[in-house]
Design a protein around this motif. Structure first.
Motif, PDB file in Angstrom:
ATOM      1  N   ASP A   1       0.829  -1.207   0.000  1.00  8.88           N
ATOM      2  CA  ASP A   1       0.000   0.000   0.000  1.00  8.88           C
ATOM      3  C   ASP A   1       0.862   1.257   0.000  1.00  8.88           C
ATOM      4  O   ASP A   1       0.558   2.234  -0.695  1.00  8.88           O
ATOM      5  N   ALA A   2       1.935   1.249   0.785  1.00 10.96           N
ATOM      6  CA  ALA A   2       2.835   2.407   0.818  1.00 10.96           C
ATOM      7  C   ALA A   2       3.475   2.631  -0.551  1.00 10.96           C
ATOM      8  O   ALA A   2       3.591   3.766  -1.021  1.00 10.96           O
ATOM      9  N   ALA A   3       3.872   1.548  -1.220  1.00 14.74           N
ATOM     10  CA  ALA A   3       4.447   1.659  -2.562  1.00 14.74           C
ATOM     11  C   ALA A   3       3.418   2.201  -3.541  1.00 14.74           C
ATOM     12  O   ALA A   3       3.731   3.035  -4.405  1.00 14.74           O
ATOM     13  N   HIS A   4       2.173   1.762  -3.395  1.00 16.70           N
ATOM     14  CA  HIS A   4       1.103   2.238  -4.262  1.00 16.70           C
ATOM     15  C   HIS A   4       0.881   3.735  -4.060  1.00 16.70           C
ATOM     16  O   HIS A   4       0.691   4.490  -5.021  1.00 16.70           O
ATOM     17  N   LEU A   5       0.926   4.173  -2.811  1.00 18.76           N
ATOM     18  CA  LEU A   5       0.720   5.585  -2.511  1.00 18.76           C
ATOM     19  C   LEU A   5       1.833   6.440  -3.114  1.00 18.76           C
ATOM     20  O   LEU A   5       1.574   7.502  -3.701  1.00 18.76           O
ATOM     21  N   VAL A   6       3.078   5.973  -2.999  1.00 14.48           N
ATOM     22  CA  VAL A   6       4.207   6.709  -3.577  1.00 14.48           C
ATOM     23  C   VAL A   6       4.061   6.816  -5.086  1.00 14.48           C
ATOM     24  O   VAL A   6       4.284   7.878  -5.689  1.00 14.48           O
ATOM     25  N   MET A   7       3.668   5.706  -5.737  1.00 13.18           N
ATOM     26  CA  MET A   7       3.480   5.729  -7.187  1.00 13.18           C
ATOM     27  C   MET A   7       2.406   6.739  -7.586  1.00 13.18           C
ATOM     28  O   MET A   7       2.559   7.489  -8.558  1.00 13.18           O
ATOM     29  N   CYS A   8       1.303   6.778  -6.816  1.00 17.22           N
ATOM     30  CA  CYS A   8       0.231   7.732  -7.115  1.00 17.22           C
ATOM     31  C   CYS A   8       0.741   9.167  -7.006  1.00 17.22           C
ATOM     32  O   CYS A   8       0.428  10.017  -7.856  1.00 17.22           O
ATOM     33  N   LEU A   9       1.525   9.454  -5.973  1.00 17.95           N
ATOM     34  CA  LEU A   9       2.027  10.812  -5.777  1.00 17.95           C
ATOM     35  C   LEU A   9       2.992  11.218  -6.891  1.00 17.95           C
ATOM     36  O   LEU A   9       2.975  12.363  -7.359  1.00 17.95           O
ATOM     37  N   VAL A  10       3.853  10.287  -7.318  1.00 16.55           N
ATOM     38  CA  VAL A  10       4.780  10.582  -8.414  1.00 16.55           C
ATOM     39  C   VAL A  10       4.009  10.861  -9.704  1.00 16.55           C
ATOM     40  O   VAL A  10       4.299  11.808 -10.442  1.00 16.55           O
ATOM     41  N   MET A  11       2.997  10.020  -9.974  1.00 19.54           N
ATOM     42  CA  MET A  11       2.182  10.221 -11.178  1.00 19.54           C
ATOM     43  C   MET A  11       1.457  11.562 -11.120  1.00 19.54           C
ATOM     44  O   MET A  11       1.346  12.264 -12.131  1.00 19.54           O
ATOM     45  N   LEU A  12       0.955  11.918  -9.946  1.00 22.35           N
ATOM     46  CA  LEU A  12       0.278  13.203  -9.798  1.00 22.35           C
ATOM     47  C   LEU A  12       1.224  14.361 -10.115  1.00 22.35           C
ATOM     48  O   LEU A  12       0.847  15.323 -10.784  1.00 22.35           O
TER      49      LEU A  12
END
Length: 206
Positions: free
Chosen positions: A48-59
């Motif tokens: 989940d933490a990795a998913h959150l980081v990916m979302c923030l980078v994409m944003l």
């Protein structure tokens, strides 16, 4: 990639809202799972933490498509690939030892294999992008063929995850509890699939 993203404003801001939703759902899930509850949930917090980081980078790449320094973005993506690969290796080791008896290791390893692939795909999409990209030396980005193949893979994965009858045929591959057919648990995964595909197509077009 930045110029292509800016040209399609509606798609761009729809993707931004989708990533915001996905990040909020993952953050809420992280806040509700206690670290000491059980081994399966404790390990899942890493995904989940990795998913959150990916979302923030994409944003960041969507909100600031032409302002963000390509070298900095590549550095962040490279670090993510390295860290996610190390965590994937750790999960594989757990699968081969203690978690193999419980039968959950395959799903835990599969979750991080997905994160490694997504980060690596975005890193490849960013290859060749930099201050020299408009210098009149022709195409300096990634080859469109492989990028479009990767985009098609993410779209196919989204299609599988969107159909309950298909995703339930893949037990333990997707580690989060699905619950009912309309469960919100699958939304972040769908957003990451489609958002990554969109960014890859933009890279191929740019």
């Amino acid at each position: 990639m930045g110029l292509i993203v800016e040209q399609y404003g509606v798609v761009r801001w729809v993707a931004v809202m989708a990533f915001c939703l996905a990040a909020a759902l993952v953050a809420a899930r992280l806040g509700t799972v206690r670290p000491g509850s059980c081994a399966w949930l404790r390990v899942d917090r890493e995904s989940d933490a990795a998913h959150l980081v990916m979302c923030l980078v994409m944003l960041g790449m969507l909100v600031f498509p032409t302002v963000a320094d390509p070298h900095a973005v590549r550095g962040v993506l490279t670090a993510m690939v390295v860290v996610y690969t190390l965590l994937l290796g750790d999960r594989i080791l757990r699968w081969r030892s203690a978690f193999s008896d419980a039968g959950t290791g395959g799903g835990m390893a599969g979750a991080f294999a997905y994160h490694v692939l997504a980060a690596a795909a975005m890193l490849y999409a960013m290859s060749g992008h930099g201050p020299h990209e408009h210098g009149g030396h022709g195409h300096v980005g990634p080859a469109p063929g492989p990028v479009l193949v990767l985009a098609a893979l993410f779209v196919a994965d989204a299609a599988v995850m969107a159909v309950p009858a298909l995703r339930h045929r893949l037990p333990r591959v997707f580690p989060h509890p699905m619950g009912a057919a309309g469960s919100l648990a699958v939304v972040p995964h769908l957003v990451m699939d489609l958002g990554t595909a969109y960014m890859l197509v933009a890279a191929a077009a740019g």
